[in-house]
Design a protein around this motif. Structure first.
Motif, PDB file in Angstrom:
ATOM      1  N   LYS A 448     -11.203  37.133  69.097  1.00  0.00           N
ATOM      2  CA  LYS A 448     -12.156  36.076  69.446  1.00  0.00           C
ATOM      3  C   LYS A 448     -13.581  36.582  69.205  1.00  0.00           C
ATOM      4  CE  LYS A 448      -9.251  33.853  72.952  1.00  0.00           C
ATOM      5  NZ  LYS A 448      -9.143  33.449  74.379  1.00  0.00           N
ATOM      6  N   PRO A 449     -14.455  35.684  68.747  1.00  0.00           N
ATOM      7  CA  PRO A 449     -15.832  36.101  68.440  1.00  0.00           C
ATOM      8  C   PRO A 449     -16.524  36.834  69.576  1.00  0.00           C
ATOM      9  CG  PRO A 449     -15.433  33.886  67.635  1.00  0.00           C
ATOM     10  CD  PRO A 449     -14.215  34.274  68.413  1.00  0.00           C
ATOM     11  N   ILE A 450     -16.213  36.466  70.824  1.00  0.00           N
ATOM     12  CA  ILE A 450     -16.890  37.110  71.946  1.00  0.00           C
ATOM     13  C   ILE A 450     -16.588  38.600  71.992  1.00  0.00           C
ATOM     14  CG2 ILE A 450     -15.028  36.616  73.601  1.00  0.00           C
ATOM     15  CD1 ILE A 450     -17.223  36.237  75.717  1.00  0.00           C
ATOM     16  N   TRP A 451     -15.352  38.983  71.604  1.00  0.00           N
ATOM     17  CA  TRP A 451     -14.979  40.399  71.604  1.00  0.00           C
ATOM     18  C   TRP A 451     -15.591  41.114  70.395  1.00  0.00           C
ATOM     19  CZ3 TRP A 451     -13.330  42.206  75.937  1.00  0.00           C
ATOM     20  CH2 TRP A 451     -12.584  41.401  76.791  1.00  0.00           C
ATOM     21  N   TYR A 453     -18.310  40.254  68.508  1.00  0.00           N
ATOM     22  CA  TYR A 453     -19.758  40.381  68.603  1.00  0.00           C
ATOM     23  C   TYR A 453     -20.175  41.197  69.832  1.00  0.00           C
ATOM     24  CZ  TYR A 453     -20.031  37.100  64.781  1.00  0.00           C
ATOM     25  OH  TYR A 453     -19.901  36.511  63.546  1.00  0.00           O
ATOM     26  N   GLY A 454     -19.321  41.217  70.833  1.00  0.00           N
ATOM     27  CA  GLY A 454     -19.580  42.082  71.977  1.00  0.00           C
ATOM     28  C   GLY A 454     -19.536  43.549  71.571  1.00  0.00           C
TER      29      GLY A 454
END
Length: 478
Positions: A448-451, A453-454
């Motif tokens: 998922k993008p949140i992971w 980009y995190g």
């Protein structure tokens, strides 16, 4: 100029706008923009370096064109040797002349002959070893008919001075580089994003891992006669980490920047500290130099010595690695560094395993056999790096003498606690992605993008908050 600097940021943005917006439809103008940027990048430290590389480019460009149109014979041979002299001669003068003079003085003194040949005040131009080897490969390939001599001075000058790789490689072959600059490049968003990702990974390795490791190695080896022997022992492993993170970090940044401009340059590292033997290590470490030496030094030597069976192969390997050591610098420590690595090949040559490659494994954890091979290879490599770091043979052997003595039973100086998690992060990510192009090429790409980009934010945070004291790139001096 270095990648992690404000002047480079200004240069990069300027080149990007001109390259992809104002002159996006012109191959010639794109190449001219890259050449202009390369000259600014290289001449930023000293414009005098531009005079030398300019003269070398012009002479080898002319001699190569003349050589190609000349029939085999004395004249062609003369052009060939003049071509080699124009490139190799400058390298020998600037990098090795004083070394030869000092060595001759020491030789004469050892046999009680009075000698005081004066040394010269010579400043070694940055990147001269790298761009000289690019030129020599081009000249040899033109001579053998593997490539056609480049008619465009613009394109040839760009090949020699291409800014991402002029200071510390990779050492690209002309046959791989030329087709890319002869055709118009269209902006490839996915390639540019991949380039940014690789640049970020290289920046993290250099600023956070390498620079923090350097604080320990600088402290320990600056006082090598007085610090505990165990500190020197720990220091040789930390220096191995530092050199890898520094050099592979530069290569990642160079390859990443080049991708943004739509040009792929040679891969230079393939996770060498996961190698399970010395031959495997050299297939993964500074790969562009290894490929260069294999093609232009080792292969001709192995053919010359083929009647001597395995002993001829050993001789070819040892000579090849002595030249590899000399390429690094004008010091006997580099000669021994190359000699030792050549000698390390002997067991694998005798048992026939030199060309045996480790099988790919889908396991997340190494087997005991793999772990034994990885640890033993890394230990040998790290101990040999003492020669690489030492200023002279006396210092190197003093360190070895202290390490391989009862002095080793002591408490080492503590390493900055911040280094441990960053080393674990670097090698952990690279281990799980060891069959990919670089450490984070596919890492979390499908998450998922949140992971994803995190994770990128974590790297940026580490770069801005935990970067170690600024250190020059190790391979700039070569």
């Amino acid at each position: 100029m270095i990648f992690n600097s404000f002047p480079f940021l200004i240069l990069f943005v300027s080149l990007f706008v001109l390259y992809w917006f104002l002159f996006k439809n012109s191959v010639k103008w794109k190449n001219a923009i890259l050449l202009a940027g390369s000259l600014v990048f290289y001449g930023y430290v000293s414009w005098h370096f531009l005079i030398l590389i300019g003269c070398t480019i012009l002479s080898t460009y002319y001699f190569s064109l003349q050589m190609q149109t000349t029939a085999p014979g004395l004249k062609r041979k003369l052009l060939f040797y003049l071509n080699i002299l124009a490139s190799l001669g400058t390298l020998m003068y600037f990098k090795y002349l004083n070394f030869i003079i000092v060595s001759m003085n020491e030789l004469f003194q050892s046999i009680s002959v009075k000698s005081s040949l004066p040394t010269l005040s010579i400043i070694v131009p940055l990147g001269i070893s790298f761009y000289t080897f690019r030129i020599i490969s081009y000249v040899l390939d033109v001579d053998k008919g593997k490539v056609t001599a480049e008619k465009s001075l613009l394109n040839y000058a760009l090949y020699v001075s291409y800014f991402p790789s002029i200071l510390s490689g990779p050492i690209d072959k002309f046959k791989n580089f030329a087709p890319q600059i002869n055709n118009n490049r269209q902006f490839d968003e996915s390639l540019a994003i991949d380039g940014c990702r690789q640049f970020l990974w290289g920046l993290f390795k250099k600023l956070v891992v390498a620079n923090n490791c350097a604080m320990y190695t600088n402290m320990v080896y600056a006082d090598y006669e007085h610090v505990t022997a165990s500190s020197l022992f720990v220091g040789c492993f930390v220096y191995a980490f530092q050199t890898y993170a520094d050099f592979s970090g530069y290569s990642d940044m160079a390859i990443g920047v080049s991708k943004i401009f739509g040009i792929r340059i040679a891969k230079n590292f393939d996770f060498p500290f996961f190698a399970q033997s010395i031959p495997d290590y050299w297939r993964k470490w500074h790969m562009s130099l290894t490929v260069w030496l294999t093609e232009y030094v080792f292969t001709p030597l192995s053919i010359t010595f083929r009647d001597y069976d395995k002993w001829g192969l050993i001789a070819a390997i040892v000579i090849n690695f002595v030249i590899c050591g000399i390429w690094h610098g004008d010091n006997w420590t580099y000669v021994l560094f190359g000699l030792f690595h050549g000698l390390y090949f002997i067991p694998s040559i005798l048992n026939g395993s030199m060309n045996k490659k480790a099988k790919k494994s889908n396991s997340n954890l190494p087997t005991l056999k793999e772990l034994r091979g990885i640890l033993s290879t890394f230990t040998i490599v790290s101990l040999t790096f003492i020669l690489f770091l030492s200023t002279d043979i006396h210092q190197a052997f003093t360190i070895y003498k202290r390490i391989f003595s009862l002095e080793i039973i002591s408490i080492p100086l503590s390493l900055n606690a911040l280094v441990y998690p960053f080393l674990v992060l670097m090698f952990g990510v690279e281990w799980f992605n060891r069959y990919e192009e670089y450490g984070i090429s596919t890492f979390l790409v499908k998450a998922k993008p949140i992971w994803r980009y995190g994770f990128y934010f974590l790297l940026l945070f580490a770069i801005f908050v935990f970067s170690g004291q600024e250190q020059q790139f190790i391979y700039f001096k070569f």
